[in-house]
Write an enzyme that holds these catalytic residues in place. Structure first.
Site, PDB file in Angstrom:
ATOM      1  N   MET A  63       1.025  -1.346   0.045  1.00  0.00           N
ATOM      2  CA  MET A  63      -0.331   0.296   0.365  1.00  0.00           C
ATOM      3  C   MET A  63       0.980   0.953   0.360  1.00  0.00           C
ATOM      4  O   MET A  63       1.544   1.575   0.725  1.00  0.00           O
ATOM      5  CB  MET A  63      -0.656   0.119   1.216  1.00  0.00           C
ATOM      6  CG  MET A  63      -2.186  -0.701   1.484  1.00  0.00           C
ATOM      7  SD  MET A  63      -3.116  -1.014   2.432  1.00  0.00           S
ATOM      8  CE  MET A  63      -2.253  -1.647   3.536  1.00  0.00           C
ATOM      9  N   GLY A  64       0.288   2.061  -0.601  1.00  0.00           N
ATOM     10  CA  GLY A  64       1.224   3.410  -1.237  1.00  0.00           C
ATOM     11  C   GLY A  64       0.400   4.307   0.451  1.00  0.00           C
ATOM     12  O   GLY A  64      -0.389   4.179   0.681  1.00  0.00           O
ATOM     13  N   ARG A 108     -11.434   7.818 -10.004  1.00  0.00           N
ATOM     14  CA  ARG A 108     -11.737   6.812  -8.481  1.00  0.00           C
ATOM     15  C   ARG A 108     -11.675   7.922  -8.187  1.00  0.00           C
ATOM     16  O   ARG A 108     -11.767   9.284  -7.546  1.00  0.00           O
ATOM     17  CB  ARG A 108     -10.612   6.944  -7.229  1.00  0.00           C
ATOM     18  CG  ARG A 108      -9.927   5.190  -7.615  1.00  0.00           C
ATOM     19  CD  ARG A 108      -9.068   4.935  -7.071  1.00  0.00           C
ATOM     20  NE  ARG A 108      -7.837   4.159  -6.853  1.00  0.00           N
ATOM     21  CZ  ARG A 108      -6.798   3.963  -6.385  1.00  0.00           C
ATOM     22  NH1 ARG A 108      -6.464   4.478  -5.792  1.00  0.00           N
ATOM     23  NH2 ARG A 108      -6.330   3.107  -7.381  1.00  0.00           N
ATOM     24  N   HIS A 115      -6.780  -5.551  -7.182  1.00  0.00           N
ATOM     25  CA  HIS A 115      -5.635  -3.874  -6.217  1.00  0.00           C
ATOM     26  C   HIS A 115      -6.863  -3.600  -5.594  1.00  0.00           C
ATOM     27  O   HIS A 115      -7.045  -2.395  -5.799  1.00  0.00           O
ATOM     28  CB  HIS A 115      -5.944  -3.181  -7.224  1.00  0.00           C
ATOM     29  CG  HIS A 115      -4.386  -2.169  -7.188  1.00  0.00           C
ATOM     30  ND1 HIS A 115      -3.439  -2.627  -8.155  1.00  0.00           N
ATOM     31  CD2 HIS A 115      -4.323  -0.874  -6.256  1.00  0.00           C
ATOM     32  CE1 HIS A 115      -2.785  -1.156  -7.305  1.00  0.00           C
ATOM     33  NE2 HIS A 115      -3.116  -0.858  -6.724  1.00  0.00           N
ATOM     34  N   GLY A 122      -5.122  -5.444   2.294  1.00  0.00           N
ATOM     35  CA  GLY A 122      -4.594  -4.418   3.178  1.00  0.00           C
ATOM     36  C   GLY A 122      -5.191  -3.515   3.416  1.00  0.00           C
ATOM     37  O   GLY A 122      -4.954  -2.740   4.549  1.00  0.00           O
TER      38      GLY A 122
END
Ligand SMILES: Cc1cc2nc3c(=O)[nH]c(=O)nc-3n(C[C@H](O)[C@H](O)[C@H](O)COP(=O)(O)O)c2cc1C
Length: 401
Positions: A80-81, A166, A276, A330
């Site tokens: 995860m960024g 998004r 993702h 995540g």
């Protein structure tokens, strides 16, 4: 804290109270109409287990080994960024929780923390995600850093050539740099706990790459990306890494048998089934729905990791029952981090581990190595209609050890 944070959903709710809406939407959100995001959960929710009774359950073992590591739980942290924006404990808080849980964490090249510091915080229990950049030397340098640290597994980012749309982020002006509308500025002011962490915590830099030998500031990230992003990576790039990298390679973003075969042919040792978390491409199936066919096709040649929608210990049972070696997640860990920093990440592991034990017990299974299609009510685990209400009263942890 702990009695209230009894589930991943409870961690999510606590995270929502701490975070401004523009940050919680960044964390929760998915691409377009978020159908893939929902499909991941619906796929788990539609599975039904077979209850077994009167078996000796005095010893339940949730440890396993995969990717050449002994693990305290068959659940690892997906890359995860930008976690620094959630809590000043950042990726390093999750990394320390990973070490205590004897799990693994995939460091993201988009992280605010470097591979080196994350590796140290996790006691070495880190896999390195690598991205293909226009100048492949930048990728090679990243691989060299992983090699220097003794990292065992590279995780190739397979699904990042295009930025996705998004819409929650568009509404909030969440970019680099952010351009929030005025109502978000007010909303941020209403979250002083988060703001204090933002102002006094870890500086918001990009951990992996450098400009003029200093860390890249977040506002410089877009410029760096547009100079380095590439859309021309292919399976040949994976094969090229295979020729020079002696450790394991996993390819993340596989959602079909064809790509799983490509990955194995290119020399991958592990297939990381992932959409993702619904953040890239909408209208896809849930990951646990595509898992059985991929496991059937390549499960004898590669280990299988699956992420997307894992929120319960029973989801880990479902993933392993359908053929995965490991589940990954995540948001489950990001919610923990955002809710309560490092302690929240510990809590996420504790919740999943306790629920996993209970689910194993009711499935009549004493060890995760015994999991298979037999744990499902129909023996194979196909989807049943979504939405059948659960009758189970909330008795979490009542049998937990
Ligand atoms: C905040 C956030 C950042 C992410 N950053 C990356 C990334 O840098 N690289 C990547 O391959 N996937 C990234 N993902 C996707 C995760 O690795 C993972 O596939 C996804 O979160 C799994 O779904 P889950 O959140 O429902 O568990 C990110 C996801 C989130 C929530």
């Amino acid at each position: 804290m702990t009695e209230k944070l009894y589930s991943i959903e409870a961690l999510r709710r606590r995270a929502h109270r701490r975070l401004p809406k523009m940050v919680s939407d960044f964390l929760d959100g998915g691409a377009l109409d978020e159908r893939t995001l929902r499909a991941n959960r619906e796929a788990f929710e539609s599975l039904r287990f077979k209850q077994r009774i009167l078996r000796d359950l005095s010893e339940i073992n949730v440890s396993t080994s995969a990717l050449g590591e002994d693990l305290g739980i068959p659940m690892i942290v997906s890359p995860m960024g930008l976690l620094t924006i959630l809590h000043p404990d950042s990726d390093l808080g999750i990394a320390r929780a990973v070490a205590r849980a004897r799990s693994l964490m995939v460091h993201s090249p988009w992280s605010g923390c470097s591979l080196e510091e994350t590796h140290d915080a996790a006691g070495g229990r880190v896999l390195a995600q690598i991205a293909f950049w226009r100048d492949r030397k930048v990728t090679e340098e990243h691989i060299a850093r992983a090699r220097n640290l003794g990292v065992s597994t590279l995780v190739v980012a397979g699904d990042v050539a295009f930025s996705s749309k998004r819409e929650r982020d568009i509404v909030h002006g969440t970019g680099m740099p952010p351009k929030p509308p005025i109502r978000d500025v007010f909303d941020v002011a209403l979250h002083p706990g988060w703001m204090a962490g933002w102002l006094t915590g870890r500086p918001m830099t990009w951990g992996s790459y450098r400009i003029d030998d200093r860390r890249i500031r977040m506002r410089e990230m877009d410029g760096w990306m547009s100079r380095h992003n590439t859309k021309d990576a292919t399976w040949e790039d994976v094969a090229a890494i295979r020729r020079s990298w002696d450790g394991r390679i996993a390819v993340k973003g596989v959602m079909c048998v064809e790509d799983a075969e490509e990955a194995v042919n290119a020399g991958a040792d592990a297939i990381f089934i992932s959409n993702h978390g619904g953040r890239q491409f909408d209208n896809q199936p849930g990951t646990v729905d595509v898992l059985p066919r991929i496991a059937d096709a390549v499960g004898d040649r590669a280990e299988i990791i699956v992420d997307g929608g894992v929120r319960r210990g029973s989801d880990i049972v479902a993933a392993l029952g359908r053929g995965a070696n490991l589940a990954a997640g995540g948001r489950a860990f990001a919610y923990g981090l955002a809710a309560a920093g490092e302690a929240g990440a510990d809590r996420a592991f504790a919740v999943l581990s306790d629920e996993l034990r209970i689910a194993l017990a009711y499935a009549g299974v004493r060890s995760v190595s015994e999991l298979g299609p037999h744990v499902f009510a129909d023996g194979a685990g196909p989807a049943l209609p979504v939405g059948t209400p659960s009758e189970a009263p909330p008795q979490l942890f009542s049998h937990a050890r």
